[in-house]
Design a protein around this motif. Structure first.
Motif, PDB file in Angstrom:
ATOM      1  N   ILE A 119      86.061  41.642  48.544  1.00 43.54           N
ATOM      2  CA  ILE A 119      84.830  42.430  48.520  1.00 43.54           C
ATOM      3  C   ILE A 119      84.419  42.803  47.099  1.00 43.54           C
ATOM      4  O   ILE A 119      83.278  42.637  46.707  1.00 43.54           O
ATOM      5  N   VAL A 177      80.208  39.850  53.472  1.00 42.97           N
ATOM      6  CA  VAL A 177      80.163  40.330  52.090  1.00 42.97           C
ATOM      7  C   VAL A 177      81.140  39.536  51.235  1.00 42.97           C
ATOM      8  O   VAL A 177      80.842  39.180  50.093  1.00 42.97           O
ATOM      9  N   SER A 232      78.168  38.417  48.541  1.00 42.71           N
ATOM     10  CA  SER A 232      77.736  39.807  48.660  1.00 42.71           C
ATOM     11  C   SER A 232      76.230  39.933  48.436  1.00 42.71           C
ATOM     12  O   SER A 232      75.564  40.772  49.048  1.00 42.71           O
ATOM     13  N   ILE A 262      76.421  47.420  51.674  1.00 48.24           N
ATOM     14  CA  ILE A 262      77.568  46.995  50.872  1.00 48.24           C
ATOM     15  C   ILE A 262      78.546  48.135  50.602  1.00 48.24           C
ATOM     16  O   ILE A 262      79.749  47.972  50.725  1.00 48.24           O
ATOM     17  N   SER A 317      82.496  48.370  51.481  1.00 51.85           N
ATOM     18  CA  SER A 317      83.626  48.436  50.546  1.00 51.85           C
ATOM     19  C   SER A 317      84.452  49.700  50.793  1.00 51.85           C
ATOM     20  O   SER A 317      85.680  49.668  50.660  1.00 51.85           O
TER      21      SER A 317
END
Lengths: 290, 314
Positions: A33, A173, A177, A187, A191
């Motif tokens: 990620i 992602v 991403s 996003i 994360s």
């Protein structure tokens, strides 16, 4: 006799491999990620072990309850660290992410040392002394439990990544991403989730080995280095690579220590890594680098 | 012109400085000088080739052990010093060739593995290295006699300060000349766009390997200087933590200039001493500062400083 020793080493390897796989899984998810080599991940393993230790020894909690609570605490800490430390360097060069992780590694280890001292403690567990025997070998129930619980948690994580909507978003992602963001995937929430899940998994690993190996501030270094080896050999960002690689490394190390040299036990992993990368510079299961 | 005056003032200050320092501060100054050689050479790999190496402490250790062991066999220091650079350079070739085939995080992990293996061998090859106890009783460099019977005896830390200072200056000169040469421009080309550099006929692997080997040679020299200064070395001094610290010095100072790594060494080694922290508290403060610097000054202290001056001028 020979087979008994061999089996004993394989079982040791499965125990250690469970730990490597759990730590490596989190590390590979975070890398997928944020593209950060998160050295600090080993400290969540250490803090998870300490949190469990204190809940069991100070408050007399049941070990499973303590482990779950430690997982929750570390998930929270993971979210806080992601927000405060890693997100600000997300758009900076990769080197900066690595340095921030190193900084965090140093801070957490030394804080633990200041708070609890350097002595090695054993996490008391009712399963540490009970043994079972089969096929002419004996092992403690704790070792068996490490393996079973690890496999269960890894399986749950695998289901989460493969079957839930959130898991699908995480995979998206990790794949790209920028495109994922354009498709409306949040996003930052992704994360934060990845950090929470990875940290909880690392905490569980720490809690599981607490009764077998000891709990101390510097305990996070060895598993994080091995986890890096695992995810590089398994291919950065590859989930099956991390699981498979963790167990292969654990077993290979145990057999190496038993049959070749216990002194250089920790060296086999690094040697294997160098050989693999010389042949295939992006790891065994790695995609072409982005 | 203004730059030249500044440089002369700085050098004069550095020449006078040791005579005013207390014993502890003088010791710190020598250690900072040695680390400045290390960070400058590491900067060649990090800043100019764009790869994050984690085995620089290994080359430093190889230099230190080579020099110490050869002087035990009665070789003079003045021969073992350059030899330790050569031996480290050979290891640089050996490590660099496979490592440089990989990039980014793969490169960091490969070099980290080599670093761990080197430290492991130093720890376990007891018949050669005396294992974790380390080597003690390493001799000081042989004195150099000057005119009128005066001599530089390197048991005196002030003399050692000048010895290391001389090599630091040598490092700065070699590296700055190198970067301004054709080779140096190729380094920068490789860092900025390897594919483009390749298409222009620059053999990027050869240049990266050159930078890596030169860096290892200087790390070896620094190791030798360290061994004969402290006169005691052990594997712990050359482990992964030391490589981490060097990398931190380079990046905190700023990897894009030559001043950066030196400032980084000064900052990282000097700051905890300046505050008089207990070592553990010092490490915590150090880690926090590291994170702050990376968040607020992504191009390091010297990079930030340059930005500031550019914007105030423009």
């Amino acid at each position: 006799m020979g087979t008994a020793i061999f089996l004993q080493q394989v079982i040791n390897g499965l125990v250690v491999g469970s730990i490597y796989a759990m730590v490596a899984l989190g590390l590979t998810l975070i890398f997928g990620i944020l593209h950060i080599g998160n050295f600090a991940h080993g400290q969540l393993y250490m803090l998870g072990a300490f949190a469990t230790y204190w809940m069991v020894t100070l408050w007399g909690w049941n070990i499973w309850l303590a482990m779950l609570a430690a997982m929750g605490l570390m998930a929270l800490l993971g979210i806080i660290l992601e927000r405060m430390v890693f997100r600000p360097v997300h758009s900076a060069p990769h080197i900066n992410g690595l340095i921030v992780a190193l900084g965090l590694f140093i801070v957490l280890e030394n804080l633990a040392f200041i708070l609890w001292g350097g002595e090695e403690r054993m996490l008391p567990s009712p399963y540490a002394t009970k043994t079972i025997s089969f096929l002419s070998l004996t092992l403690t129930i704790q070792r068996l439990l490490v393996f079973i619980v690890a496999v269960l948690l890894i399986f749950l994580l695998y289901l989460f990544i493969q079957r839930t909507k959130m898991g699908k978003a995480i995979r998206a992602v990790a794949l790209d991403s920028e495109v994922a963001r354009l498709m409306g995937i949040p996003i930052h929430r992704i994360s934060a989730t990845v950090f929470a899940v990875s940290s909880a998994l690392a905490a569980a690993a720490g809690a599981l080995v607490g009764p077998i190996f000891s709990v101390f501030p510097a305990m996070g270094l060895s598993p994080i280095l091995k986890a890096f080896v695992v995810i590089v050999i398994g291919g950065m960002g590859s989930i099956p690579g991390a699981i498979f690689g963790g167990y292969v490394l654990g077993i290979a190390e145990s057999l190496g220590a038993g049959y070749l040299s216990s002194q250089y036990k920790d060296g086999f992993a690094f040697l294997a890594l160098i050989v693999v990368l010389m042949i295939k510079p992006t790891g065994l299961f790695g995609k072409k680098e982005g | 012109m203004k730059n030249k005056i500044g440089l002369v003032t700085l050098l004069t200050a550095l020449v006078i400085l040791p005579f005013f320092l207390s014993k502890t501060l003088l010791h710190l100054a020598v250690i900072i000088e040695i680390h400045a050689i290390l960070t400058l050479s590491l900067c060649l790999v990090v800043g100019y080739v764009g790869q994050l190496s984690l085995c620089h402490a290994g080359f430093y250790g190889i230099g230190a052990y080579t020099s110490a062991l050869l002087t035990f066999a009665h070789w003079p220091f003045w021969i073992t010093l350059p030899l330790s650079g050569v031996v480290s350079g050979l290891f640089g070739l050996f490590v660099g060739f496979p490592s440089l085939k990989t990039r980014g995080i793969y490169f960091s992990i490969t070099t980290m593995s080599f670093g761990v293996l080197i430290a492991m061998v130093l720890n376990n090859w007891i018949s050669l290295t005396n294992g974790p106890d380390g080597l003690s009783g390493i001799k000081s460099p042989e004195p150099i006699s000057l005119f009128n019977g005066a001599a530089l005896s390197f048991k005196n830390p002030i003399h050692y300060y000048f010895l290391v200072g001389f090599f630091l200056l040598f490092t700065v000169l070699v590296i700055s000349r190198l970067l301004r040469s054709r080779v140096g421009r190729a380094f920068i080309g490789v860092r900025n766009n390897e594919t483009l550099a390749w298409s222009l006929g620059i053999n990027s692997m050869r240049y990266k390997l050159t930078a890596f080997i030169i860096a290892a040679v200087f790390a070896g020299l620094a190791g030798s200087l360290y061994a004969h200064y402290l006169r005691y070395i052990c594997p712990k001094d050359f482990g992964l933590h030391e490589s981490f610290d060097m990398l931190v010095m380079v990046v905190v100072g700023g990897a894009q200039t030559l001043l950066g790594p030196i400032v980084g060494a000064l900052f990282v080694l000097g700051l905890p001493k300046f505050f008089g922290f207990e070592p553990v508290y010092g490490r915590v403060a150090f880690g926090i500062i590291l994170i702050m610097v990376m968040i607020f000054m992504p191009r390091g202290i010297v990079g930030k400083w340059q930005e500031y001056f550019k914007s105030s001028r423009g």
